[in-house]
Design a protein around this motif. Structure first.
Motif, PDB file in Angstrom:
ATOM      1  N   PHE A 180      41.880  35.841  39.054  1.00 28.52           N
ATOM      2  CA  PHE A 180      41.311  34.502  39.185  1.00 28.52           C
ATOM      3  C   PHE A 180      40.404  34.135  38.026  1.00 28.52           C
ATOM      4  O   PHE A 180      39.675  34.969  37.486  1.00 28.52           O
ATOM      5  N   ASP A 181      40.438  32.857  37.665  1.00 30.22           N
ATOM      6  CA  ASP A 181      39.464  32.280  36.752  1.00 30.22           C
ATOM      7  C   ASP A 181      38.121  32.223  37.479  1.00 30.22           C
ATOM      8  O   ASP A 181      38.070  31.916  38.669  1.00 30.22           O
ATOM      9  N   PRO A 182      37.007  32.524  36.799  1.00 28.46           N
ATOM     10  CA  PRO A 182      35.703  32.538  37.477  1.00 28.46           C
ATOM     11  C   PRO A 182      35.153  31.153  37.834  1.00 28.46           C
ATOM     12  O   PRO A 182      34.117  31.053  38.507  1.00 28.46           O
TER      13      PRO A 182
ATOM     14  N   ALA B  69      39.243  44.742  43.969  1.00 29.04           N
ATOM     15  CA  ALA B  69      38.389  44.070  42.992  1.00 29.04           C
ATOM     16  C   ALA B  69      38.451  42.554  43.088  1.00 29.04           C
ATOM     17  O   ALA B  69      37.465  41.858  42.847  1.00 29.04           O
ATOM     18  N   TYR B  70      39.619  42.010  43.426  1.00 27.92           N
ATOM     19  CA  TYR B  70      39.763  40.558  43.446  1.00 27.92           C
ATOM     20  C   TYR B  70      38.974  39.902  44.565  1.00 27.92           C
ATOM     21  O   TYR B  70      38.728  38.695  44.525  1.00 27.92           O
ATOM     22  N   VAL B  71      38.535  40.673  45.571  1.00 29.36           N
ATOM     23  CA  VAL B  71      37.620  40.116  46.574  1.00 29.36           C
ATOM     24  C   VAL B  71      36.300  39.762  45.914  1.00 29.36           C
ATOM     25  O   VAL B  71      35.661  38.767  46.249  1.00 29.36           O
ATOM     26  N   GLU B  72      35.896  40.567  44.939  1.00 28.00           N
ATOM     27  CA  GLU B  72      34.657  40.305  44.207  1.00 28.00           C
ATOM     28  C   GLU B  72      34.849  39.241  43.134  1.00 28.00           C
ATOM     29  O   GLU B  72      33.962  38.403  42.908  1.00 28.00           O
ATOM     30  N   THR B  73      35.996  39.239  42.464  1.00 27.52           N
ATOM     31  CA  THR B  73      36.161  38.354  41.308  1.00 27.52           C
ATOM     32  C   THR B  73      36.661  36.959  41.656  1.00 27.52           C
ATOM     33  O   THR B  73      36.563  36.053  40.838  1.00 27.52           O
ATOM     34  N   CYS B  74      37.195  36.762  42.856  1.00 23.72           N
ATOM     35  CA  CYS B  74      37.621  35.403  43.215  1.00 23.72           C
ATOM     36  C   CYS B  74      36.386  34.517  43.395  1.00 23.72           C
ATOM     37  O   CYS B  74      35.326  34.997  43.809  1.00 23.72           O
ATOM     38  N   PRO B  75      36.478  33.225  43.073  1.00 25.92           N
ATOM     39  CA  PRO B  75      35.315  32.343  43.199  1.00 25.92           C
ATOM     40  C   PRO B  75      34.796  32.214  44.624  1.00 25.92           C
ATOM     41  O   PRO B  75      33.593  32.133  44.850  1.00 25.92           O
TER      42      PRO B  75
ATOM     43  N   MET C 183      40.583  35.773  52.764  1.00 28.94           N
ATOM     44  CA  MET C 183      41.464  35.020  51.874  1.00 28.94           C
ATOM     45  C   MET C 183      40.723  34.732  50.560  1.00 28.94           C
ATOM     46  O   MET C 183      39.706  34.046  50.553  1.00 28.94           O
ATOM     47  N   CYS C 184      41.234  35.301  49.471  1.00 26.67           N
ATOM     48  CA  CYS C 184      40.708  34.971  48.141  1.00 26.67           C
ATOM     49  C   CYS C 184      41.236  33.598  47.744  1.00 26.67           C
ATOM     50  O   CYS C 184      42.413  33.302  47.943  1.00 26.67           O
ATOM     51  N   VAL C 185      40.367  32.776  47.157  1.00 22.92           N
ATOM     52  CA  VAL C 185      40.772  31.450  46.700  1.00 22.92           C
ATOM     53  C   VAL C 185      40.185  31.202  45.318  1.00 22.92           C
ATOM     54  O   VAL C 185      38.998  31.473  45.077  1.00 22.92           O
ATOM     55  N   GLY C 186      40.998  30.689  44.422  1.00 24.17           N
ATOM     56  CA  GLY C 186      40.516  30.334  43.089  1.00 24.17           C
ATOM     57  C   GLY C 186      41.663  29.922  42.193  1.00 24.17           C
ATOM     58  O   GLY C 186      42.836  29.985  42.578  1.00 24.17           O
ATOM     59  N   LEU C 187      41.327  29.512  40.991  1.00 24.89           N
ATOM     60  CA  LEU C 187      42.350  29.137  40.013  1.00 24.89           C
ATOM     61  C   LEU C 187      42.983  30.398  39.433  1.00 24.89           C
ATOM     62  O   LEU C 187      42.278  31.291  38.950  1.00 24.89           O
ATOM     63  N   PRO C 188      44.307  30.507  39.489  1.00 24.87           N
ATOM     64  CA  PRO C 188      44.961  31.701  38.930  1.00 24.87           C
ATOM     65  C   PRO C 188      44.899  31.694  37.407  1.00 24.87           C
ATOM     66  O   PRO C 188      44.966  30.638  36.783  1.00 24.87           O
ATOM     67  N   VAL C 189      44.750  32.893  36.819  1.00 27.46           N
ATOM     68  CA  VAL C 189      44.703  32.971  35.353  1.00 27.46           C
ATOM     69  C   VAL C 189      46.037  33.405  34.768  1.00 27.46           C
ATOM     70  O   VAL C 189      46.243  33.310  33.563  1.00 27.46           O
ATOM     71  N   GLN C 190      46.927  33.918  35.587  1.00 31.72           N
ATOM     72  CA  GLN C 190      48.256  34.290  35.102  1.00 31.72           C
ATOM     73  C   GLN C 190      49.238  34.188  36.258  1.00 31.72           C
ATOM     74  O   GLN C 190      48.863  34.335  37.418  1.00 31.72           O
TER      75      GLN C 190
END
Length: 248
Positions: free
Chosen positions: A17-19, A68-74, A162-169
């Protein structure tokens, strides 16, 4: 294929995810769309905890299995089956000697299904707005600690995150079973699924071989055998009973 169906057919889990934060207006719109999902008897037996605090997301990432994506998602949405709110709201009208069935198996099913339906509506809404999502069943790995961390009351439990955010790839899209394996006409045809399942084994073998550059090519039926013979979150029954669910 209309636009809605085309959108649904593009679903894939996003784990990078984009931050950039998800604006509160967008998040409210996503949850409001979730609220328009069907709900049994209009009970609306679910709540959502939106976690944006970095330290809290970090703790949750550990509790969900070091994802990790639980932490990095906005924003990390925790979808909870919630019979606490309707129970408390109805207290004014319930006689003191009346039986209350919030602790029944049926009430548990109603709340869990309500949460799932609302979450999927929200997921579709988020994707239509350009966001990516990823469901996190690992929220139940250490569910007692998650419940304490989020301050959940009795008769409420986290069904999934549920992780939510703008995808980076772009993410790969995992193939699904053929429709013929899940669609039955008039009566359930247990034997009729074997052909489509065999076809799906070949599809998944090719998919995994391509995704892992040849390191893995396990057929779906073998993956299911491993899943069915692995003890998984056996603490859930005691946890749910301690939370006031599944008493009868």
């Amino acid at each position: 294929m209309n636009e809605v169906v085309a959108q649904l057919m593009q679903h894939r889990s996003v784990r990078s995810f984009d931050p950039t934060p998800v604006p509160e207006t967008d998040l409210r719109e996503i949850v409001a769309a979730g609220q328009m999902a069907s709900t049994s008897s209009n009970v609306q037996a679910y709540s959502v905890v939106a976690v944006t605090d970095p330290a809290l997301k970090r703790e949750l990432s550990v509790l969900t299995g070091n994802q990790a994506y639980v932490e990095t998602c906005p924003v990390f949405l925790v979808w909870c089956a919630d019979l606490n709110r309707p129970s408390r709201a109805a207290n004014t009208y319930i006689e003191s000697d009346a039986d209350v069935y919030a602790d029944s198996a049926e009430s548990f099913i109603v709340a869990t299904v309500d949460a799932a339906l609302a979450a999927q509506n929200a997921a579709i809404a988020a994707e239509s707005m350009g966001y990516g999502i990823c469901y996190i069943g690992g929220i139940r790995n250490r569910i007692e600690e998650v419940s304490t961390l989020l301050g959940l009351p009795s008769l409420a439990y986290p069904v999934f995150g549920m992780c939510v955010g703008l995808p980076v790839q772009p993410s790969g899209q995992r193939p699904r079973l053929p429709v013929e394996a899940v669609l039955h006409w008039n009566r359930y045809d247990a034997d009729g699924v074997f052909g489509p399942v065999a076809e799906y084994d070949e599809t998944m073998t090719r998919y995994l071989r391509m995704r892992t550059e040849g390191r893995k090519s396990t057929p779906w039926t073998k993956i299911m055998a491993e899943w069915l013979t692995r003890p998984n979150r056996l603490h859930m029954l005691d946890y749910l009973k301690n939370r006031g669910f599944l008493k009868r």
